[in-house]
Design a protein around this motif. Structure first.
Motif, PDB file in Angstrom:
ATOM      1  N   VAL A 167       0.851  -1.192   0.000  1.00 54.20           N
ATOM      2  CA  VAL A 167       0.000   0.000   0.000  1.00 54.20           C
ATOM      3  C   VAL A 167       0.886   1.242   0.000  1.00 54.20           C
ATOM      4  O   VAL A 167       1.904   1.300   0.698  1.00 54.20           O
ATOM      5  CB  VAL A 167      -0.942   0.005   1.215  1.00 54.20           C
ATOM      6  N   THR A 168       0.493   2.230  -0.792  1.00 60.23           N
ATOM      7  CA  THR A 168       1.200   3.508  -0.809  1.00 60.23           C
ATOM      8  C   THR A 168       0.298   4.591  -0.232  1.00 60.23           C
ATOM      9  O   THR A 168      -0.841   4.759  -0.677  1.00 60.23           O
ATOM     10  CB  THR A 168       1.606   3.899  -2.241  1.00 60.23           C
ATOM     11  N   ILE A 169       0.815   5.303   0.761  1.00 60.17           N
ATOM     12  CA  ILE A 169       0.072   6.417   1.364  1.00 60.17           C
ATOM     13  C   ILE A 169       0.989   7.631   1.322  1.00 60.17           C
ATOM     14  O   ILE A 169       2.033   7.668   1.976  1.00 60.17           O
ATOM     15  CB  ILE A 169      -0.363   6.102   2.804  1.00 60.17           C
ATOM     16  N   GLU A 170       0.603   8.625   0.539  1.00 61.99           N
ATOM     17  CA  GLU A 170       1.464   9.784   0.317  1.00 61.99           C
ATOM     18  C   GLU A 170       1.308  10.840   1.416  1.00 61.99           C
ATOM     19  O   GLU A 170       0.520  10.683   2.355  1.00 61.99           O
ATOM     20  CB  GLU A 170       1.167  10.387  -1.055  1.00 61.99           C
ATOM     21  N   ALA A 171       2.052  11.929   1.259  1.00 62.10           N
ATOM     22  CA  ALA A 171       2.152  12.959   2.292  1.00 62.10           C
ATOM     23  C   ALA A 171       0.802  13.564   2.643  1.00 62.10           C
ATOM     24  O   ALA A 171      -0.026  13.834   1.771  1.00 62.10           O
ATOM     25  CB  ALA A 171       3.109  14.065   1.826  1.00 62.10           C
ATOM     26  N   TYR A 172       0.585  13.722   3.938  1.00 55.42           N
ATOM     27  CA  TYR A 172      -0.552  14.449   4.512  1.00 55.42           C
ATOM     28  C   TYR A 172      -1.905  13.768   4.286  1.00 55.42           C
ATOM     29  O   TYR A 172      -2.947  14.377   4.559  1.00 55.42           O
ATOM     30  CB  TYR A 172      -0.596  15.894   3.986  1.00 55.42           C
ATOM     31  N   ALA A 173      -1.914  12.554   3.805  1.00 57.31           N
ATOM     32  CA  ALA A 173      -3.175  11.814   3.738  1.00 57.31           C
ATOM     33  C   ALA A 173      -3.598  11.432   5.155  1.00 57.31           C
ATOM     34  O   ALA A 173      -2.760  11.254   6.052  1.00 57.31           O
ATOM     35  CB  ALA A 173      -3.007  10.565   2.883  1.00 57.31           C
ATOM     36  N   ILE A 174      -4.907  11.306   5.355  1.00 63.55           N
ATOM     37  CA  ILE A 174      -5.440  10.955   6.677  1.00 63.55           C
ATOM     38  C   ILE A 174      -6.294   9.692   6.542  1.00 63.55           C
ATOM     39  O   ILE A 174      -7.239   9.646   5.759  1.00 63.55           O
ATOM     40  CB  ILE A 174      -6.275  12.104   7.268  1.00 63.55           C
ATOM     41  N   ILE A 175      -5.949   8.678   7.328  1.00 63.25           N
ATOM     42  CA  ILE A 175      -6.661   7.396   7.329  1.00 63.25           C
ATOM     43  C   ILE A 175      -7.207   7.180   8.736  1.00 63.25           C
ATOM     44  O   ILE A 175      -6.434   7.021   9.698  1.00 63.25           O
ATOM     45  CB  ILE A 175      -5.733   6.223   6.938  1.00 63.25           C
ATOM     46  N   LYS A 176      -8.521   7.143   8.893  1.00 67.86           N
ATOM     47  CA  LYS A 176      -9.134   7.013  10.215  1.00 67.86           C
ATOM     48  C   LYS A 176      -9.171   5.547  10.663  1.00 67.86           C
ATOM     49  O   LYS A 176      -8.902   4.619   9.900  1.00 67.86           O
ATOM     50  CB  LYS A 176     -10.529   7.623  10.201  1.00 67.86           C
ATOM     51  N   LYS A 177      -9.545   5.337  11.926  1.00 66.46           N
ATOM     52  CA  LYS A 177      -9.325   4.056  12.598  1.00 66.46           C
ATOM     53  C   LYS A 177     -10.128   2.882  12.046  1.00 66.46           C
ATOM     54  O   LYS A 177      -9.711   1.737  12.173  1.00 66.46           O
ATOM     55  CB  LYS A 177      -9.619   4.210  14.093  1.00 66.46           C
ATOM     56  N   ASN A 178     -11.275   3.121  11.429  1.00 69.38           N
ATOM     57  CA  ASN A 178     -12.122   2.018  10.955  1.00 69.38           C
ATOM     58  C   ASN A 178     -11.970   1.735   9.466  1.00 69.38           C
ATOM     59  O   ASN A 178     -12.786   1.032   8.867  1.00 69.38           O
ATOM     60  CB  ASN A 178     -13.592   2.310  11.269  1.00 69.38           C
ATOM     61  N   VAL A 179     -10.919   2.262   8.876  1.00 70.73           N
ATOM     62  CA  VAL A 179     -10.688   2.103   7.436  1.00 70.73           C
ATOM     63  C   VAL A 179      -9.855   0.847   7.178  1.00 70.73           C
ATOM     64  O   VAL A 179      -8.939   0.516   7.936  1.00 70.73           O
ATOM     65  CB  VAL A 179      -9.966   3.346   6.874  1.00 70.73           C
ATOM     66  N   ALA A 180     -10.173   0.140   6.088  1.00 67.78           N
ATOM     67  CA  ALA A 180      -9.400  -1.016   5.651  1.00 67.78           C
ATOM     68  C   ALA A 180      -8.930  -0.788   4.221  1.00 67.78           C
ATOM     69  O   ALA A 180      -9.752  -0.566   3.324  1.00 67.78           O
ATOM     70  CB  ALA A 180     -10.219  -2.294   5.741  1.00 67.78           C
ATOM     71  N   LEU A 181      -7.625  -0.810   4.012  1.00 69.64           N
ATOM     72  CA  LEU A 181      -7.035  -0.663   2.685  1.00 69.64           C
ATOM     73  C   LEU A 181      -6.473  -2.012   2.268  1.00 69.64           C
ATOM     74  O   LEU A 181      -5.550  -2.533   2.917  1.00 69.64           O
ATOM     75  CB  LEU A 181      -5.930   0.393   2.695  1.00 69.64           C
ATOM     76  N   GLU A 182      -6.993  -2.576   1.180  1.00 70.24           N
ATOM     77  CA  GLU A 182      -6.510  -3.861   0.722  1.00 70.24           C
ATOM     78  C   GLU A 182      -5.202  -3.711  -0.049  1.00 70.24           C
ATOM     79  O   GLU A 182      -4.720  -2.603  -0.290  1.00 70.24           O
ATOM     80  CB  GLU A 182      -7.587  -4.542  -0.123  1.00 70.24           C
ATOM     81  N   ASP A 183      -4.619  -4.829  -0.464  1.00 71.93           N
ATOM     82  CA  ASP A 183      -3.297  -4.835  -1.079  1.00 71.93           C
ATOM     83  C   ASP A 183      -3.228  -3.932  -2.313  1.00 71.93           C
ATOM     84  O   ASP A 183      -4.145  -3.911  -3.141  1.00 71.93           O
ATOM     85  CB  ASP A 183      -2.911  -6.257  -1.493  1.00 71.93           C
ATOM     86  N   GLY A 184      -2.121  -3.198  -2.418  1.00 70.59           N
ATOM     87  CA  GLY A 184      -1.854  -2.415  -3.617  1.00 70.59           C
ATOM     88  C   GLY A 184      -2.619  -1.121  -3.739  1.00 70.59           C
ATOM     89  O   GLY A 184      -2.541  -0.449  -4.775  1.00 70.59           O
ATOM     90  N   VAL A 185      -3.363  -0.723  -2.720  1.00 71.22           N
ATOM     91  CA  VAL A 185      -4.098   0.546  -2.768  1.00 71.22           C
ATOM     92  C   VAL A 185      -3.106   1.707  -2.729  1.00 71.22           C
ATOM     93  O   VAL A 185      -2.072   1.650  -2.049  1.00 71.22           O
ATOM     94  CB  VAL A 185      -5.087   0.636  -1.591  1.00 71.22           C
ATOM     95  N   VAL A 186      -3.421   2.774  -3.454  1.00 72.02           N
ATOM     96  CA  VAL A 186      -2.617   3.992  -3.438  1.00 72.02           C
ATOM     97  C   VAL A 186      -3.493   5.147  -2.957  1.00 72.02           C
ATOM     98  O   VAL A 186      -4.547   5.428  -3.548  1.00 72.02           O
ATOM     99  CB  VAL A 186      -2.050   4.317  -4.834  1.00 72.02           C
ATOM    100  N   ILE A 187      -3.061   5.798  -1.891  1.00 68.22           N
ATOM    101  CA  ILE A 187      -3.748   6.979  -1.365  1.00 68.22           C
ATOM    102  C   ILE A 187      -2.850   8.187  -1.614  1.00 68.22           C
ATOM    103  O   ILE A 187      -1.760   8.299  -1.043  1.00 68.22           O
ATOM    104  CB  ILE A 187      -4.048   6.839   0.145  1.00 68.22           C
ATOM    105  N   LYS A 188      -3.280   9.095  -2.478  1.00 65.41           N
ATOM    106  CA  LYS A 188      -2.471  10.258  -2.838  1.00 65.41           C
ATOM    107  C   LYS A 188      -2.525  11.325  -1.737  1.00 65.41           C
ATOM    108  O   LYS A 188      -3.323  11.250  -0.793  1.00 65.41           O
ATOM    109  CB  LYS A 188      -2.970  10.838  -4.154  1.00 65.41           C
TER     110      LYS A 188
END
Length: 285
Positions: free
Chosen positions: A20-41
């Motif tokens: 998983v890629t999570i770029e600068a200043y992204a916000i992921i809250k506690k109940n979120v699920a990111l599966e394999d290979g997700v990209v968050i800009k």
């Protein structure tokens, strides 16, 4: 191994898959699920009970899983589920749902372009394209492979049928039948989406049968129930004509661009709808 920028904020409890890629200043809250290979800009905001499928890319400043804008919401537990290999572009907003355990669902391989909005209780199928600033009100259903043009609002409880192509700057207040193309405000049905059907590999025989069903429904003097009965009488030899019949027969808002009466007692139904709206307004005031 995931690639997470040190300035990204990921709350404890969030589930992060592999690669998983999570770029600068992204916000992921506690109940979120990111599966394999997700990209968050950068600067994307992911909230609520949200699951994002593998390979999906969320572009900068998109907002997903936030509280519904439905005034009936009373804090129920609701969900957002986004499928695999989707593209959610800049400043798109996908709200959470309304009513306990309800879900806003987006299928696989969808493209939701910049500034689009998906409201509570919406269901979007696979391979759907929403062009820039298209907007879905609550409880809208968009079937597989439909395309919605830019700057087009869809009224709540409407359906956009499979393989339909809705032109930009349209206003959709009733159900758009599958396999059709149209545009405008008021909306006008142009015919079958023949180019789209060819691109999706629909055989000539199927396209001809759909054309016959379309003509009986929209270009004859028959009432809707009569047209559908005649289509069935002539024989239903493929699943697409069967879907046409079922879609038209189950419409609740009515088919867009259809001038003949759809229901018995339409004036009574309109009066009941008005009474319901007035009751809701009294409750909110």
């Amino acid at each position: 191994m995931s690639n997470i920028h040190p300035t990204a904020i990921i709350e404890e409890g969030a589930q992060i898959g592999e690669n998983v890629t999570i770029e600068a200043y992204a916000i992921i809250k506690k109940n979120v699920a990111l599966e394999d290979g997700v990209v968050i800009k950068s600067h994307a905001y992911i909230d609520g009970n949200t699951t994002i499928g593998s390979g999906t890319v969320i572009w900068p400043s998109a907002s997903i899983g936030t509280k519904t804008q439905d005034l009936k919401y009373r804090g129920e537990k609701t969900f957002v589920v986004i499928g695999k290999n989707c593209e959610i572009r800049e400043f798109a907003t996908i709200n959470s749902s309304c009513h306990e355990n309800s879900v806003v669902r987006i299928g696989d391989n969808c493209l939701i372009m910049a500034y689009c909005h998906v409201a509570h209780n919406c269901e979007i199928g696979n391979r759907v394209i929403m062009s820039n600033a298209a907007m879905l009100a609550g409880h809208v259903i968009v079937e597989d492979c439909a395309i919605i043009g830019g700057m087009t609002p869809i009224h709540q409880f409407c359906r956009i049928g499979a393989y339909a192509m809705v032109g930009g700057f349209s206003r959709i207040s009733h159900d758009v039948p599958p396999y059709t193309i149209g545009a405008g405000s008021p909306y006008k049905i142009g015919g079958l989406n023949l180019v789209g059907l060819k691109r999706h590999g629909f055989p000539l025989a199927v396209r001809r049968e759909l054309a016959r069903a379309f003509k009986l429904t929209y270009r004859s003097d028959l009432k809707l129930t009569e047209a559908l009965a005649l289509i069935e009488k002539e024989g239903v030899s493929n699943v697409h004509v069967a879907h046409w019949i079922n879609f038209c027969r189950t419409t609740k808002r009515g088919l867009i661009g259809f001038n003949n009466p759809l229901f018995d007692g339409p004036e009574d139904e309109a009066e009941e709808d008005l009474e319901e709206i007035e009751k809701l307004l009294e409750e909110r005031l």
